[in-house]
Design a protein around this motif. Structure first.
Motif, PDB file in Angstrom:
ATOM      1  N   ASP A 174      90.663   1.166 113.267  1.00  0.00           N
ATOM      2  CA  ASP A 174      91.407   1.696 114.407  1.00  0.00           C
ATOM      3  C   ASP A 174      90.968   1.049 115.712  1.00  0.00           C
ATOM      4  O   ASP A 174      91.761   0.940 116.658  1.00  0.00           O
ATOM      5  N   LYS A 200      92.124   9.273 119.148  1.00  0.00           N
ATOM      6  CA  LYS A 200      90.822   8.693 118.817  1.00  0.00           C
ATOM      7  C   LYS A 200      89.736   9.709 119.155  1.00  0.00           C
ATOM      8  O   LYS A 200      89.889  10.492 120.089  1.00  0.00           O
ATOM      9  N   ALA A 237      91.829   5.277 111.021  1.00  0.00           N
ATOM     10  CA  ALA A 237      92.139   6.282 112.049  1.00  0.00           C
ATOM     11  C   ALA A 237      90.912   6.645 112.876  1.00  0.00           C
ATOM     12  O   ALA A 237      89.809   6.153 112.644  1.00  0.00           O
ATOM     13  N   PHE A 295      96.078   6.691 109.377  1.00  0.00           N
ATOM     14  CA  PHE A 295      96.089   6.216 110.761  1.00  0.00           C
ATOM     15  C   PHE A 295      96.298   7.412 111.683  1.00  0.00           C
ATOM     16  O   PHE A 295      96.684   8.500 111.245  1.00  0.00           O
TER      17      PHE A 295
END
Length: 370
Positions: A179, A229, A173, A225
């Motif tokens: 990610d 971002k 994540a 996840f």
């Protein structure tokens, strides 16, 4: 509410995990491990949360053995005799207090800056040498690099199992390496790891498959996840439920047992036309156990949408909506972050409806907590 609070405190089990209740300590980076070794103070910190009746503790991110995995000083490693011995002591202390614990396995990818130890001269590694769209940092990974990182994740998981951890969590994540492969904004590859969502998910799938091969069928693999971002809070990895189904299905088939759906506010609906949050959609699409997270017990973020304002204050708030969603089986487990950081006994206080005992706190007040 009473029925739902009782549900929060019911046991929960999946493979190697057998939890006394459905509360989880969310992973939170602390930088209190000099020389990358978790100390006796770190062990005491986690033991206090176990004594406070947390069902599962997920540790702060602990970096794997790949030479470019670390991005911050004084965070713990999960390789090498000294660091593993430190973690073994952490596990023993948590178990002695009646808790269960999983390490979060971490590679920061292009978040890394040259000069960070333990391999100070090593560049950042990422899918395409990008920190975010249009911003380069480090080098694009070769197939040999990818193979090495996959093996490092798998070995870290096996080491974790061997020293007594109850499960592991893969950090997939928040714009870190795994990610960065998922996110089209940082994955501009034109090989089998780039392009379509299925190809961008391949790296994560290979990591999970390699871990499963090392730890066996009965050891619990958690996968964290996020849509957002750290490089872009508004980013969306999956734009539709159909895309989310594809993404999660690949990871589920690879061997993920529990998904940890990281959101900044658990009460926010993920897609138009439904009140389900990201955890709710994840459970609906996979039928796997799911952890929800995001300002549980608090009324606000410290960090604004512009990623700049860190001066805010969060205050305790009720958990009625959280309990209602839990009662509706939207998710299975509840991760608590800052509220539990500031008060190791938060879970017990919620259990006796003693929210008034929990005081407001600011970002500054958290910086020295241990």
């Amino acid at each position: 509410m009473s029925t739902n609070i009782e549900k929060l405190f019911k046991p929960f089990a999946v493979k190697s995990l057998s939890l006394k209740n459905k509360t989880v300590m969310a992973p939170m980076t602390r930088a209190f491990s000099p020389n990358y070794v978790p100390s006796k103070e770190v062990a005491a910190y986690y033991r206090r949360r176990a004594e406070g009746n947390v069902g599962l503790i997920i540790t702060e991110g602990t970096f794997i053995s790949h030479k470019g995995a670390n991005g911050y000083e004084n965070v713990p490693a999960i390789y090498g005799a000294e660091a593993l011995a430190g973690w073994k002591h952490v596990v023993e202390e948590v178990h002695a207090a009646g808790g269960q614990i999983a390490p979060q396995l971490w590679h920061v990818g292009s978040v890394r800056k040259v000069g960070i130890g333990p391999n100070k001269d090593v560049p950042a590694y990422s899918p395409s040498g990008l920190f975010k769209p249009g911003a380069e940092n480090g080098v694009a990974m070769t197939q040999d690099d990818i193979n090495e990182v996959v093996e490092s994740f798998a070995q870290a998981a096996l080491d974790a199992k061997n020293i007594g951890f109850d499960a592991i969590e893969v950090h997939g994540a928040h714009g870190y390496l795994v990610d960065q492969f998922f996110w089209e904004g940082t994955n501009q590859r034109d090989d089998k790891y780039g392009g379509s969502l299925e190809k961008r998910t391949r790296f994560g799938v290979e990591i999970v498959e390699a871990i499963r091969a090392k730890v066996g069928a009965d050891f619990t693999i958690i996968f964290r996840f996020s849509q957002w971002k750290q490089q872009d809070y508004t980013a969306k990895l999956c734009q539709t439920p159909a895309e989310l189904a594809t993404f999660l299905g690949l990871l589920s088939d690879a061997g993920v047992d529990v998904f940890h759906a990281s959101t900044r506010r658990f009460w926010v609906s993920e897609f138009e036309g439904s009140d389900l949050n990201l955890a709710g959609w994840t459970k609906k699409l996979t039928n796997k156990p799911v952890i929800t997270v995001g300002n549980v017990g608090l009324d606000a973020d410290f960090i604004g949408e512009g990623n700049k304002d860190l001066s805010g204050t969060s205050n305790p708030t009720g958990i009625d909506e959280l309990l209602e969603r839990l009662g509706n089986d939207e998710f299975d487990l509840v991760a608590i972050g800052r509220a539990l950081l500031v008060d190791p006994d938060w879970v017990n206080k919620i259990g006796v409806n003693a929210l008034e005992q929990i005081k407001p706190f600011t970002k500054k007040s958290l910086m020295s907590l241990s």
